[in-house]
Design a protein around this motif. Sequence first.
Motif, short mmCIF file in Angstrom:
data_model
loop_
_atom_site.label_atom_id
_atom_site.label_comp_id
_atom_site.label_asym_id
_atom_site.label_seq_id
_atom_site.Cartn_x
_atom_site.Cartn_y
_atom_site.Cartn_z
N ASP A 89 0.81 -1.20 0.00
CA ASP A 89 0.00 0.00 0.00
C ASP A 89 0.85 1.27 0.00
OD1 ASP A 89 -2.70 0.64 -0.28
OD2 ASP A 89 -2.86 1.31 1.79
N VAL A 90 1.92 1.25 -0.78
CA VAL A 90 2.81 2.41 -0.87
C VAL A 90 2.14 3.47 -1.73
CG1 VAL A 90 5.08 3.24 -1.56
CG2 VAL A 90 4.83 0.92 -0.62
N ALA A 91 1.89 4.63 -1.16
CA ALA A 91 1.20 5.71 -1.86
C ALA A 91 2.16 6.85 -2.15
CB ALA A 91 0.02 6.21 -1.02
N GLU A 92 1.70 7.77 -2.99
CA GLU A 92 2.53 8.91 -3.38
C GLU A 92 2.95 9.74 -2.18
OE1 GLU A 92 2.26 12.81 -6.37
OE2 GLU A 92 0.62 11.34 -6.28
N GLU A 93 2.07 9.83 -1.17
CA GLU A 93 2.38 10.69 -0.02
C GLU A 93 3.41 10.09 0.94
OE1 GLU A 93 -1.74 8.75 0.82
OE2 GLU A 93 -0.67 9.66 -0.87
N GLU A 125 4.86 -2.73 -2.92
CA GLU A 125 3.59 -2.86 -3.64
C GLU A 125 2.87 -1.54 -3.62
OE1 GLU A 125 -0.56 -4.91 -2.60
OE2 GLU A 125 1.09 -6.34 -2.85
N GLY A 126 2.60 -1.00 -4.80
CA GLY A 126 1.92 0.29 -4.91
C GLY A 126 0.50 0.24 -4.39
N LYS A 127 0.02 1.38 -3.97
CA LYS A 127 -1.34 1.50 -3.44
C LYS A 127 -2.36 1.11 -4.52
CE LYS A 127 -4.40 4.83 -1.14
NZ LYS A 127 -4.57 4.00 0.07
N PHE A 160 16.81 7.85 -6.25
CA PHE A 160 16.93 6.82 -5.20
C PHE A 160 18.20 6.01 -5.40
CE2 PHE A 160 15.80 2.33 -4.02
CZ PHE A 160 15.89 2.50 -2.65
N SER A 161 18.89 5.74 -4.29
CA SER A 161 20.09 4.88 -4.32
C SER A 161 19.76 3.57 -3.63
CB SER A 161 21.26 5.56 -3.60
OG SER A 161 21.63 6.75 -4.27
N PRO A 162 19.61 2.47 -4.37
CA PRO A 162 19.24 1.19 -3.76
C PRO A 162 20.35 0.65 -2.87
CG PRO A 162 19.83 0.88 -6.05
CD PRO A 162 19.83 2.36 -5.82
N PRO A 163 19.99 -0.16 -1.87
CA PRO A 163 21.00 -0.79 -1.02
C PRO A 163 22.03 -1.55 -1.86
CG PRO A 163 18.83 -1.11 -0.10
CD PRO A 163 18.63 -0.52 -1.45
N PRO A 164 23.30 -1.49 -1.49
CA PRO A 164 24.37 -2.01 -2.36
C PRO A 164 24.39 -3.52 -2.52
CG PRO A 164 25.26 -1.31 -0.24
CD PRO A 164 23.84 -0.87 -0.27
N PHE A 165 23.82 -4.27 -1.56
CA PHE A 165 23.91 -5.74 -1.61
C PHE A 165 22.59 -6.40 -2.00
CE2 PHE A 165 27.03 -4.36 1.65
CZ PHE A 165 28.17 -4.70 0.96
N LEU A 166 21.67 -5.63 -2.54
CA LEU A 166 20.35 -6.14 -2.86
C LEU A 166 20.43 -7.32 -3.83
CD1 LEU A 166 17.49 -5.27 -1.99
CD2 LEU A 166 17.30 -4.06 -4.16
N GLN A 167 19.78 -8.43 -3.44
CA GLN A 167 19.78 -9.64 -4.26
C GLN A 167 18.40 -9.98 -4.83
OE1 GLN A 167 21.39 -12.79 -1.85
NE2 GLN A 167 23.34 -11.76 -1.52
N LYS A 168 17.36 -9.65 -4.09
CA LYS A 168 16.00 -9.96 -4.52
C LYS A 168 15.17 -8.69 -4.49
CE LYS A 168 16.09 -14.75 -2.88
NZ LYS A 168 15.39 -15.79 -2.07
N LEU A 169 14.40 -8.48 -5.58
CA LEU A 169 13.58 -7.29 -5.69
C LEU A 169 12.24 -7.65 -6.30
CD1 LEU A 169 13.30 -4.19 -5.47
CD2 LEU A 169 14.36 -4.03 -7.73
N ARG A 170 11.18 -7.22 -5.64
CA ARG A 170 9.81 -7.42 -6.14
C ARG A 170 9.10 -6.08 -6.14
NH1 ARG A 170 5.04 -8.28 -3.14
NH2 ARG A 170 3.31 -9.11 -4.39
N LEU A 171 8.63 -5.67 -7.29
CA LEU A 171 7.93 -4.40 -7.42
C LEU A 171 6.57 -4.65 -8.07
CD1 LEU A 171 10.87 -2.21 -8.78
CD2 LEU A 171 10.04 -2.33 -6.42
N GLU A 172 5.51 -4.22 -7.41
CA GLU A 172 4.15 -4.39 -7.92
C GLU A 172 3.53 -3.01 -8.14
OE1 GLU A 172 2.65 -7.28 -8.58
OE2 GLU A 172 4.16 -8.63 -7.73
N GLY A 173 3.05 -2.78 -9.36
CA GLY A 173 2.34 -1.54 -9.62
C GLY A 173 3.20 -0.39 -10.09
#
Length: 541
Positions: A310-314, A335-337, A359-372
């Motif tokens: 439920d990540v919103a613009e605000e 996951e977007g709102k 945005f600067s993503p964490p340097p060791f990121l291995q798994k990423l899931r983005l919805e919306g």
Amino acid sequence: MASSNTTEGEMEENRNSEESEEVAISCSSSSLPLETCYGTLPDYLQQCLMYCSILPDYHGIPKGKLIRLLVAQGLVQEKAGRIMEDVAEENLYELISLGMLQLKEHHSDSRGTRFQVSSSVREFCVCQMEEGKFKVFRVFICSDITQLISHLNNHQVSSLFLLGQNLSQHEGNWLQYNGANSLRVLDLERTKIKTLPDEVGDMINLLYLGLNHTDIEELPEGLGRLKALQTFDIRWSRHLTALPNDVLSLVRLRHLKMLKSMSQDVHGMKLPAGIGSLNDLLTLTGIHAGGGIAEELGNLIRLRKLGVMDVAEENISELLASITKMSDLLSLSLEGKDTFSWGNLMTFCGGNLILPDSFSPPPFLQKLRLEGVGGKLPTWFGSLERLTNLRLGNSHISEDSLLVLQLLPNLENLSLWNAYDAKKIGKEFCCIGGFPKLQVLTIASRVLEEWIEIEKGALLSLKYLHVRNCLRLRMLPEGLQFLTNLELLDLLPLPDDLAERLKPDGGEENYKIRHIQEVTIMTNSMVKEYAQAKTEGSQCE
């Protein structure tokens, strides 16, 4: 010979490493009996194997759960400067290298890695305990509530697993027994329990509380007294929508796992203000982004796995600012709102999660899931050099911006689930040399009509290809026959006419898939027949 500045701990670690190498050599020889191989294992690996052998194991034990159980049961050796979960994982993979454990890696984005004990090893370990050759773990696994109550009155157990019980019929009595305070693990996964007995709050040594897939309606008032609790798993507890303030008293909590219910329009668990004080947290998933929580997350700098819904613009700016402080983060899910809308049927809205280039993503990121996600992928995607798993779902991403994905050097698993609106995939999707390590590719699209070509020399590492819900796809890509390492192809569902052209007895497109070991095809007609049969069956009931 160790140098003069080598510490005693380093010397011990070197000895353990050398010992493990010797064990690996001996256990890899099929001429040695299992008992001999087992006898060469260090104590910590023997205990780990024994515990794995007595856990419920129907379809393999999920990797994360097994690691958390081993830590809770106290079966992981401490190493200076190391996180216990990492040491536990090393132990499991060491047993795999020795042939004592089996690894079940699922080639989809929906199920993770699982561990399994072969029947021969399991029988051997159980026999060892029955003959008194190994300390018997105080573990009780039960599917009969009467047997449970009788057993607990006569034994002290440290791990209790209940399987498929409707415990709501026995509220208030099944945890009233002598020695309940010695319990370290209480796992009620997939039971029909609605409430927990008040006695749970008296279990001051409880380190693991599993309520995954239960009917729990409320949490006990004594929850805050569980000062030793490390893992609290309430995923898919469909009636819970918020955590009480008592959770802030769980000062040793390391894994707080939550997820919304698929049967209700709930977008993440609401957390109390002050959640940022639980600075030992390593895992925090299934949370609601609103209510000031996004900013508080910046205090949880030790997090390694984060899932926000439920990540919103605000609140996106505060959330991303907090994530940049999590330098150890390995897994991120956003996951977007209003990405999902639940009713009689689930619909996908998408396009509400806007990720800025700044945005600067964490340097060791291995798994990423983005919805919306809406619009183009941000430019920082090209910097995700350590990324191994990526899911882009229910989004409106431009086809051109997807081309950067083939340049990610370590990407092994890619899922594009209704991620973009292109009707056609060209050979530009993957040029020769692109996706150098990609083994699993999932493509689902409501609008895709043509996948024209895969160039010879592209996708050379691909082993598993899943084509899902591509109901308008007219043909499989030319060049599919060049993917010689492809072991599995899923086509679920598929237009009937395309399925006809893929048949081995004269199908004009069969030459594209005849080299693949396993091909699964389900046609649109088969799906309709199944749905109709299911409807008629429910009406008869």
